[in-house]
Scaffold this motif. Structure first.
Motif, short mmCIF file in Angstrom:
data_model
loop_
_atom_site.label_atom_id
_atom_site.label_comp_id
_atom_site.label_asym_id
_atom_site.label_seq_id
_atom_site.Cartn_x
_atom_site.Cartn_y
_atom_site.Cartn_z
N GLN A 28 33.95 116.59 -10.76
CA GLN A 28 32.62 116.23 -10.10
C GLN A 28 31.86 116.80 -8.78
OE1 GLN A 28 33.18 111.55 -10.28
NE2 GLN A 28 32.32 111.35 -12.73
N PRO A 82 33.87 121.82 -2.31
CA PRO A 82 33.17 121.81 -0.87
C PRO A 82 33.84 120.81 -0.02
CG PRO A 82 31.84 119.70 -2.33
CD PRO A 82 33.11 120.35 -3.78
N ILE A 124 37.49 107.27 2.17
CA ILE A 124 37.54 107.29 0.65
C ILE A 124 38.24 106.25 0.02
CG2 ILE A 124 36.11 109.42 0.57
CD1 ILE A 124 39.45 110.49 0.32
N GLY A 181 31.92 103.67 -7.26
CA GLY A 181 33.12 104.02 -5.77
C GLY A 181 34.73 103.22 -5.71
N1 ATP Z 1 37.65 116.22 -4.62
C1 ATP Z 1 36.58 115.95 -3.54
N2 ATP Z 1 35.97 116.46 -3.11
C2 ATP Z 1 35.03 115.65 -2.83
N3 ATP Z 1 34.72 114.38 -2.40
C3 ATP Z 1 35.50 113.81 -2.60
C4 ATP Z 1 36.64 114.44 -4.32
N4 ATP Z 1 37.30 113.14 -4.20
C5 ATP Z 1 36.61 112.13 -3.65
N5 ATP Z 1 35.54 112.66 -2.96
C6 ATP Z 1 34.68 111.29 -2.43
O1 ATP Z 1 35.40 110.09 -2.19
C7 ATP Z 1 34.14 109.51 -2.64
C8 ATP Z 1 34.78 107.89 -3.95
O2 ATP Z 1 35.60 108.38 -4.37
P1 ATP Z 1 36.09 107.67 -5.66
O3 ATP Z 1 36.53 108.08 -6.84
O4 ATP Z 1 36.61 106.11 -5.27
O5 ATP Z 1 34.26 107.07 -5.66
P2 ATP Z 1 33.55 107.58 -6.58
O6 ATP Z 1 33.79 108.73 -8.17
O7 ATP Z 1 31.77 108.03 -5.84
O8 ATP Z 1 32.87 106.57 -7.90
P3 ATP Z 1 34.40 105.91 -9.05
O9 ATP Z 1 36.09 106.95 -8.99
O10 ATP Z 1 34.28 104.85 -8.88
O11 ATP Z 1 32.66 106.64 -10.50
C9 ATP Z 1 33.23 109.66 -4.08
O12 ATP Z 1 32.10 109.16 -3.76
C10 ATP Z 1 33.06 111.57 -3.09
O13 ATP Z 1 31.80 111.61 -2.12
#
Ligand code: ATP
Ligand code: MG
Length: 434
Positions: free
Chosen positions: A334, A367, A377, A392
């Motif tokens: 994503q 990024p 996170i 989240g």
């Molecule tokens: N590989 C990554 N690169 C950039 N940002 C990241 C990455 N992995 C996690 N994040 C950041 O961490 C946040 C939390 O991740 P998490 O998987 O807990 O929740 P989410 O992806 O927002 O939602 P969900 O997984 O519940 O659908 C994300 O919203 C994002 O901002």
């Protein structure tokens, strides 16, 4: 109610005691003739109101009052000055030092009663406020604990629901596809063996035709017919069809094989979404299953490289670890997609062993994660995605699985060339953790 009366004159002390006793028969009265003992009496008794003489040889009342008010827990105790001084300066000093009121000597009963009533009112109000404050603090703490419990319960419910719905969906799809895939695969195998036989028959026909063509006295009508057969073969591109058919059948069987593997993966997920069973697993197999699931999400935007390594079996919950790898992979995909970049992205996954730990490293070239986001996170419900796009919960569930269920660790850093790098640490152990 407990009164402390301070006066160097014994007669005065007893007079005040008598007045108090006549007005408030059930009250407790402590008498103090030496002002230097006031602080120790305050600390060893629960005093509600202090009646304090001003002119005393050892220490005057204003100094005693200043000492009392210098201790914050005595600030709420009303202090009434007992004084025969009537000059404004003395009153000002008393009030500046924290006196609540004064009673003039010789004491007039009506004045004494009125001042005391006011002081007792203040004291009662203070006690009530303190009690209410205590209750509110206790209730706040109860609420805080309840809130934490609710959050925890909600977190686990959502986690269960998430796993269960993935599991149910996966199980349903796997079941639907499994049966038709079974007969498609077996029909393709049958076709392949039939085709081998057809090819053998055709080869025999060809050999026979070649021999006949070489026969010198072959009747012209037969030679013409045979030429027509050769021409039909050429027009219909028989040699091409034979080579292509073979490759087509081989590719189709490969495809069926892949679909069968995907079904198997989905079934594993469906099963492990429901149980928390621990078993010896190859982490590389778990990673491959997760990669297969995200293939469609990622294939147009990035490449995922997986470096397999010789590793011992790790005793873990296959489904839960798969869930963690999946969450991290989906986040990375994503993040890369959100960049809308021109070139393809890249995710590298590797597994290694360092002493008694197995490490899974998942590095992306997206990024990266800003410092202030990185601190949060793993918090439940923390997301930077738009409303409706992320719950989240992905990483907080992952944290719970790795840290609490597997007694391992999960951490994230930003790589030197940007991008995020997640490291999962799992103990290499033979048995399920306590
Ligand atoms: N590989 C990554 N690169 C950039 N940002 C990241 C990455 N992995 C996690 N994040 C950041 O961490 C946040 C939390 O991740 P998490 O998987 O807990 O929740 P989410 O992806 O927002 O939602 P969900 O997984 O519940 O659908 C994300 O919203 C994002 O901002
Ligand atoms: Mg996520």
């Amino acid at each position: 109610m407990t009164f402390l009366v301070v006066d160097d004159d014994r007669l005065n002390l007893h007079l005040v005691e008598k007045l108090l006793r006549s007005q408030y028969p059930s009250c407790r009265i402590l008498l103090c003739q030496n002002p230097l003992e006031v602080l120790s009496m305050l600390s060893s008794n629960d005093i509600d109101i202090v009646l304090l003489d001003i002119v005393m040889p050892q220490q005057n009342g204003i100094e005693v009052l200043t000492d009392i008010r210098s201790i914050s827990r005595y600030n709420d105790i009303p202090v009434i000055m007992l004084t025969s001084l009537t000059d404004t300066e003395s009153f000002r000093s008393c009030f500046n030092a924290g006196a609540n009121d004064y009673v003039l000597k010789p004491i007039q009963l009506f004045e004494f009663k009125a001042r005391l009533r006011a002081a007792m009112q203040i004291r009662n109000n203070m006690t009530q406020i303190q009690e209410m404050y205590r209750q509110v603090t206790v209730q706040n703490e109860d609420l805080r604990l309840l809130n934490a419990k609710l959050k925890d319960a909600q977190f686990h419910m959502v986690q269960q629901e998430k796993l269960a719905s993935i599991g149910e969906l996966a199980a349903g799809i796997a079941h639907e596809i499994n049966n038709p895939m079974g007969f498609v695969g077996s029909n393709l195998s049958t076709l392949q063996s039939f085709f081998t036989k057809i090819k053998q028959v055709l080869a025999a026909h060809e050999t026979c035709m070649d021999l006949l063509f070489q026969t010198p006295d072959l009747p012209e009508s037969i030679r013409t017919r045979m030429n027509a057969v050769r021409e039909t073969e050429r027009v219909n591109k028989l040699p091409f069809i034979l080579t292509e058919l073979e490759a087509t059948l081989r590719e189709s069987l490969d495809g069926v094989d892949r679909v069968t593997k995907i079904i198997q993966t989905l079934r594993n997920f469906a099963r492990s979404g429901h149980d928390d069973e621990f078993s010896p697993c190859q982490l590389d197999d778990i990673i491959e299953e997760a990669m297969m699931i995200v293939r469609n999400e990622s294939k147009y935007h990035l490449d995922i490289f997986h470096e397999r390594n010789e590793m011992p079996d790790i005793f873990c919950s296959r489904g839960q670890i798969g869930q963690v790898v999946l969450n991290i992979l989906i986040n990375a995909i994503q993040a890369i997609k959100a960049q809308n970049r021109v070139g393809r992205g890249r995710i590298c996954i590797s597994v290694s062993q360092v002493r008694q730990d197995a490490l899974i490293e998942i590095r992306d070239d997206g990024p990266g994660i800003p410092e202030e986001v990185r601190m949060r996170i793993f918090d439940p419900f923390y997301t930077t995605k738009e409303v409706g796009q992320g719950t989240g919960l992905g990483l907080s569930i992952s944290h719970d699985i790795i840290v609490n269920k597997h007694h391992g660790g999960i951490s994230v850093t930003n790589g030197p060339e940007g991008g995020a790098c997640f490291i999962i640490r799992l103990p290499v152990q033979k048995e399920e953790p306590e």
